[in-house]
Design an enzyme around this catalytic site. Structure first.
Site, PDB file in Angstrom:
ATOM      1  CE  LYS A  46      13.793   4.928   7.341  1.00 27.96           C
ATOM      2  NZ  LYS A  46      13.989   3.920   7.338  1.00 27.96           N
ATOM      3  CE  LYS A  75      11.916   3.867   0.409  1.00 32.69           C
ATOM      4  NZ  LYS A  75      11.053   5.106   0.295  1.00 32.69           N
ATOM      5  CG  ASP A  76       9.731  -2.290   5.624  1.00 36.04           C
ATOM      6  OD1 ASP A  76       9.080  -2.988   6.329  1.00 36.04           O
ATOM      7  OD2 ASP A  76       9.482  -1.793   4.649  1.00 36.04           O
ATOM      8  CE  LYS A  77      12.509   0.915  15.596  1.00 36.61           C
ATOM      9  NZ  LYS A  77      10.999   1.198  16.639  1.00 36.61           N
ATOM     10  CD  GLN A 159       5.163  -5.256   6.474  1.00 38.97           C
ATOM     11  OE1 GLN A 159       4.477  -5.109   5.792  1.00 38.97           O
ATOM     12  NE2 GLN A 159       6.494  -4.832   5.727  1.00 38.97           N
TER      13      GLN A 159
END
Length: 364
Positions: A46, A75-77, A159
């Protein structure tokens, strides 16, 4: 309190911004998938989507609830990430016409069980730093070597605390009853942010104490640290930059049983990366540090109701740490592997010895 960094160098200037080109994450599964069963495991890539957003996209396409989709971790955007998700096998046919510009299905395999939170070994990272001078590159290389040899603090990354870093205040207000949040997922997120804030403050204080023990003489330490002389002498004798205190809650690394630091032989085991110390995620029913370590930890144990507590590694040992300087582009490229639940941005901040969220803010 202000975060303490343990590396000895001065701050390093470079530019870092999370993006699919410069921040790549590859999830490492906890175990091989069986190849048979009632669940379909998808290996997906993604871009510019959070895990929750990706789950919503799949649930809307398949016509199922988000809770029917399993995933091991968030997971990080602002990154390109690869991870594994599971869906009930009976919905496989509906995937044949699935298309999304931010999601690509790389592979699929059957498995007996739904993927659950925490069912991953860790994550492999690629990070590109920019505007790196030759002098800065040399310092980065040296810092990376120290981290590879000694490990690093396991802070929660920025985050965890949202834009502006204020989410923990909402969590504190929820626990104190002065704020109500109807969205249960958000409420849990805010309370967890408050736990993380307390953990980070505790870890920063312990690193501050360790740096004092490294840098001051015995007489100076006796005047500034509320610890017996015998304990300070024991800490002084430790070679590792993080100094253990009797009563610390230790844990076999990278997983295993909890126990208290009592014997001096455990210092050597920590230096050999066989065990590590843990910090408290304040809450009910959590194992607590005892003795002198417990006296320090108590200052950060303020949550008594509303959520269960836990222990988290205070120090981790990144693996497969590699770095390459590309002078023509003024780039420094990093590859490293972290255990689950650890933040790559914390490693970058430790190298930089400053907050890197400011780099993000400059680009928005």
């Amino acid at each position: 309190m202000e975060r303490q960094y343990y590396l000895p160098h001065s701050p390093i200037e470079f530019h870092f911004r999370q993006s699919p080109r410069d921040f790549v994450v590859d999830e490492i599964p906890l175990y091989p998938f069986s190849g048979e069963g009632e669940h379909l495991v998808l290996h997906v890539r993604k871009k510019n989507l959070s895990t929750w957003q990706m789950v919503d996209i799949f649930s809307n396409h398949l016509g199922i609830k988000g809770r029917d989709i399993g995933y091991a971790g968030l997971k990080d955007k602002n990154a390109q990430t690869k991870q594994y998700i599971s869906i009930p096998k009976k919905f496989e046919a509906a995937l044949e016409n699935f298309e999304h510009e931010g999601i690509k299905i790389l592979d699929r395999v059957y498995h007996n069980n739904k993927i659950r939170i925490g069912h991953l070994k860790g994550n492999r990272f690629f990070i590109r730093l920019k505007k790196v001078t030759p002098v800065a590159a040399t310092k980065i290389t040296q810092a990376l070597r120290i981290i590879k040899r000694q490990g690093m603090p396991n802070y929660f990354g920025f985050q965890r605390f949202g834009i502006g870093g204020e989410n923990y205040k909402k969590g504190q207000a929820i626990l104190e009853g002065t704020l109500k949040e109807r969205n249960k997922k958000l409420s849990q997120f805010y309370v967890n942010a408050y736990q993380s804030f307390l953990f980070n403050d505790w870890l920063s204080r312990r690193i501050e104490i360790s740096k004092m023990v490294e840098g001051f003489g015995i007489d100076e330490l006796l005047s500034v640290l509320p610890l017996p002389k015998e304990e300070i002498l024991t800490m002084k004798a430790q070679k590792h930059p993080f100094k253990l205190i009797h009563g610390d809650v230790m844990m076999h690394y990278p997983y295993g049983k909890l126990f208290n630091y009592e014997e001096e032989s455990e210092v050597e085991r920590f230096e050999k990366k066989d065990i590590s110390f843990t910090g408290l995620l304040s809450g009910k029913r959590a194992t607590k540090a005892v003795g002198l370590a417990g006296e320090i930890e108590n200052n950060y144990d303020t949550i008594t109701t509303g959520i269960d507590g836990a222990r988290r590694y205070g120090w981790i040992f990144p693996e497969e740490c590699e770095g390459e300087y590309k002078e023509n582009e003024a780039w420094y490229e990093l590859h490293f592997t972290l255990p689950k639940g650890c933040y790559a941005t914390v490693l970058i901040e430790e190298i930089a010895k400053r907050e890197i969220q400011s780099d993000e803010e400059q680009d928005t």
